[in-house]
Scaffold this motif. Sequence first.
Motif, PDB file in Angstrom:
ATOM      1  N   ARG A  75      45.640  89.354  28.613  1.00  0.00           N
ATOM      2  CA  ARG A  75      46.934  90.006  28.392  1.00  0.00           C
ATOM      3  C   ARG A  75      47.941  89.098  27.683  1.00  0.00           C
ATOM      4  N   ARG A  76      47.572  87.833  27.488  1.00  0.00           N
ATOM      5  CA  ARG A  76      48.552  86.892  26.966  1.00  0.00           C
ATOM      6  C   ARG A  76      48.943  87.244  25.531  1.00  0.00           C
ATOM      7  N   SER A  77      50.213  87.360  25.273  1.00  0.00           N
ATOM      8  CA  SER A  77      50.693  87.779  23.958  1.00  0.00           C
ATOM      9  C   SER A  77      50.709  86.611  22.981  1.00  0.00           C
ATOM     10  N   THR A  78      50.729  86.958  21.722  1.00  0.00           N
ATOM     11  CA  THR A  78      50.762  85.947  20.671  1.00  0.00           C
ATOM     12  C   THR A  78      52.108  85.225  20.662  1.00  0.00           C
ATOM     13  N   VAL A  79      52.067  83.912  20.569  1.00  0.00           N
ATOM     14  CA  VAL A  79      53.291  83.116  20.439  1.00  0.00           C
ATOM     15  C   VAL A  79      53.414  82.708  18.982  1.00  0.00           C
ATOM     16  N   THR A  80      54.490  83.112  18.365  1.00  0.00           N
ATOM     17  CA  THR A  80      54.738  82.730  16.976  1.00  0.00           C
ATOM     18  C   THR A  80      56.163  82.188  16.836  1.00  0.00           C
ATOM     19  N   PRO A  81      56.389  81.190  16.019  1.00  0.00           N
ATOM     20  CA  PRO A  81      55.359  80.432  15.312  1.00  0.00           C
ATOM     21  C   PRO A  81      54.520  79.592  16.270  1.00  0.00           C
ATOM     22  N   GLU A  82      53.240  79.470  15.976  1.00  0.00           N
ATOM     23  CA  GLU A  82      52.356  78.629  16.792  1.00  0.00           C
ATOM     24  C   GLU A  82      52.422  77.197  16.287  1.00  0.00           C
ATOM     25  N   LEU A  83      51.675  76.311  16.933  1.00  0.00           N
ATOM     26  CA  LEU A  83      51.761  74.890  16.606  1.00  0.00           C
ATOM     27  C   LEU A  83      51.469  74.629  15.134  1.00  0.00           C
ATOM     28  N   GLY A  84      50.425  75.255  14.595  1.00  0.00           N
ATOM     29  CA  GLY A  84      50.101  75.038  13.189  1.00  0.00           C
ATOM     30  C   GLY A  84      51.232  75.448  12.265  1.00  0.00           C
ATOM     31  N   ASP A  85      51.930  76.532  12.617  1.00  0.00           N
ATOM     32  CA  ASP A  85      53.075  76.969  11.806  1.00  0.00           C
ATOM     33  C   ASP A  85      54.210  75.953  11.871  1.00  0.00           C
ATOM     34  N   VAL A  86      54.432  75.403  13.062  1.00  0.00           N
ATOM     35  CA  VAL A  86      55.483  74.394  13.221  1.00  0.00           C
ATOM     36  C   VAL A  86      55.160  73.163  12.370  1.00  0.00           C
ATOM     37  N   ILE A  87      53.901  72.757  12.388  1.00  0.00           N
ATOM     38  CA  ILE A  87      53.502  71.589  11.594  1.00  0.00           C
ATOM     39  C   ILE A  87      53.744  71.855  10.107  1.00  0.00           C
ATOM     40  N   GLN A  88      53.303  73.019   9.643  1.00  0.00           N
ATOM     41  CA  GLN A  88      53.516  73.370   8.240  1.00  0.00           C
ATOM     42  C   GLN A  88      55.006  73.401   7.895  1.00  0.00           C
ATOM     43  N   GLY A  89      55.798  74.008   8.773  1.00  0.00           N
ATOM     44  CA  GLY A  89      57.227  74.110   8.518  1.00  0.00           C
ATOM     45  C   GLY A  89      57.910  72.758   8.466  1.00  0.00           C
ATOM     46  N   TYR A  90      57.473  71.846   9.335  1.00  0.00           N
ATOM     47  CA  TYR A  90      58.088  70.522   9.367  1.00  0.00           C
ATOM     48  C   TYR A  90      57.683  69.705   8.149  1.00  0.00           C
ATOM     49  N   LEU A  91      56.404  69.762   7.772  1.00  0.00           N
ATOM     50  CA  LEU A  91      55.967  69.019   6.605  1.00  0.00           C
ATOM     51  C   LEU A  91      56.574  69.584   5.332  1.00  0.00           C
ATOM     52  N   GLY A  92      56.816  70.897   5.302  1.00  0.00           N
ATOM     53  CA  GLY A  92      57.366  71.523   4.114  1.00  0.00           C
ATOM     54  C   GLY A  92      58.874  71.505   4.026  1.00  0.00           C
ATOM     55  N   GLY A  93      59.550  71.057   5.097  1.00  0.00           N
ATOM     56  CA  GLY A  93      61.003  70.954   5.082  1.00  0.00           C
ATOM     57  C   GLY A  93      61.734  72.162   5.615  1.00  0.00           C
ATOM     58  N   GLU A  94      61.002  73.219   5.989  1.00  0.00           N
ATOM     59  CA  GLU A  94      61.674  74.401   6.543  1.00  0.00           C
ATOM     60  C   GLU A  94      62.183  74.159   7.956  1.00  0.00           C
TER      61      GLU A  94
END
Length: 475
Positions: free
Chosen positions: A405-424
């Motif tokens: 039943r666990r719902s999707t958590v967004t942004p997930e860790l990979g998204d956070v990493i991408q956002g931080y490396l990309g400056g967002e």
Amino acid sequence: MHHLTRRRTLAGLGAAGLATLAAACGTSAPPTAEGSGGADGALRWWDHFGGLQDLHTRWAEEVGASIGVTVEHTYNEPSAATEALQLANQAGKLPDVYTALVGLPLPALVDSGWVHEITLSDEARARLPEGAFVEGLTQLDGKIYGLPAFSDKQYVGLAWYNTEVAEAVGFEPPTSYDDLIAALQAIADHGEHTPMTMALGVPGRMREQIDDLAQAGGFPGYQGQRYDTGEFEYHHDAYLAAIELYKEISDKGFLLPGSAGFQIPDARGRWAAGGIGFHMDGPYSPGAVRSLNPDMLPLMAVAGMPTPEGQDVVATRGARGADWVMAGSTQLAEQASQLIESFTQEDYQTALASGMDQPPILLDVVAKAEVIAPYAQLVGDFSTHVFRAPQAIVRNVEVAKAEARRSTVTPELGDVIQGYLGGEISDLKQALVDLSDASSRALDDAIAGAAAEGAAVDRTDWEFPDWEAGKDYAY
């Protein structure tokens, strides 16, 4: 490990997004007249193991001839494999045998019709290590629904490097974060080679590597959740340090241009072509590189998984879940069971080791297999440095009702990493605190929903205060 990427099988059972998958494709479409079989009643077999395509094509022919049915083997690129299964399920056309990438816990897969019981002979069971089948992960009420074909002793945040570049530049295999940065700087200063490439365009791959690096760097748990308290702590110093390592690599211009958008085949293919110092990848890198450029194999070496101060890696992994499952809608259950049973044979396991993908569940066969020295070295390191983790579902199978039943958590860790490396994302610590809080809420909501329907589950099921790093957990 895919997870989903290749490493992301049912072994994790801590992933967000299970409820979304359940809602989207939690029930199988009614089997059609031809069921899950392929053309003319053929048995369809899907996987996502890039380095094993040749082996599996050959194996399909050999096993098909021995069991009296045509076996159609299909390879799906890792980033597309999960969606392909979802679409096949919605159409009532799941392959008869496939890799368990859906992300739902085993009880939910059984309840929703995704998987069918597997019949294995006593000989096949005896070939596998003691404890290979675990209630809630690969079997339910003693019935087998999934086969673990690979070892649970592995990690994927590995620094592979080109020995030709190392010899030209003159760096030693790095063990610490600073060592890795120094080696990359030396390549950059040398000027003739690109220091590194990574598949930064794949959030799941970034998540897997950072999860592994953080644990080796001192995080007392896995996938953001502590073993001792059951609390989510993505904002732990070990996660911050691992992500900052990738940030420094990116900011200093060490990456091949375009790496920010590279998918796995892009990054790996460019490294396999030569002229690039480092590539972060899993133990399956040699098999995949061989299929891209066999001439690169003799130049491959691995520095292992870097740690903040160069300390020895101490990793913890749960019991292996199902790698291979049979479709609930199959019309060829006997033959599908025979195909899955063939994966326990020593000749297949030896060939699997020779494929240099994930280490096989029968680790002893690696000594007989045709592998490069760095791969054999890794398997030995895994045996020494990976310990058995506690798992909530193993202690209480009712946990599966909450996980489903666990719902999707967004942004997930990979998204956070991408956002931080990309400056967002500018405040990494706050983004990770937010991820921890969202993950905790998602688990609490899932537990509340499951408990309301009668499941005997609560947050204490994820608490293991007696867990100790560097020791196999005993319930």
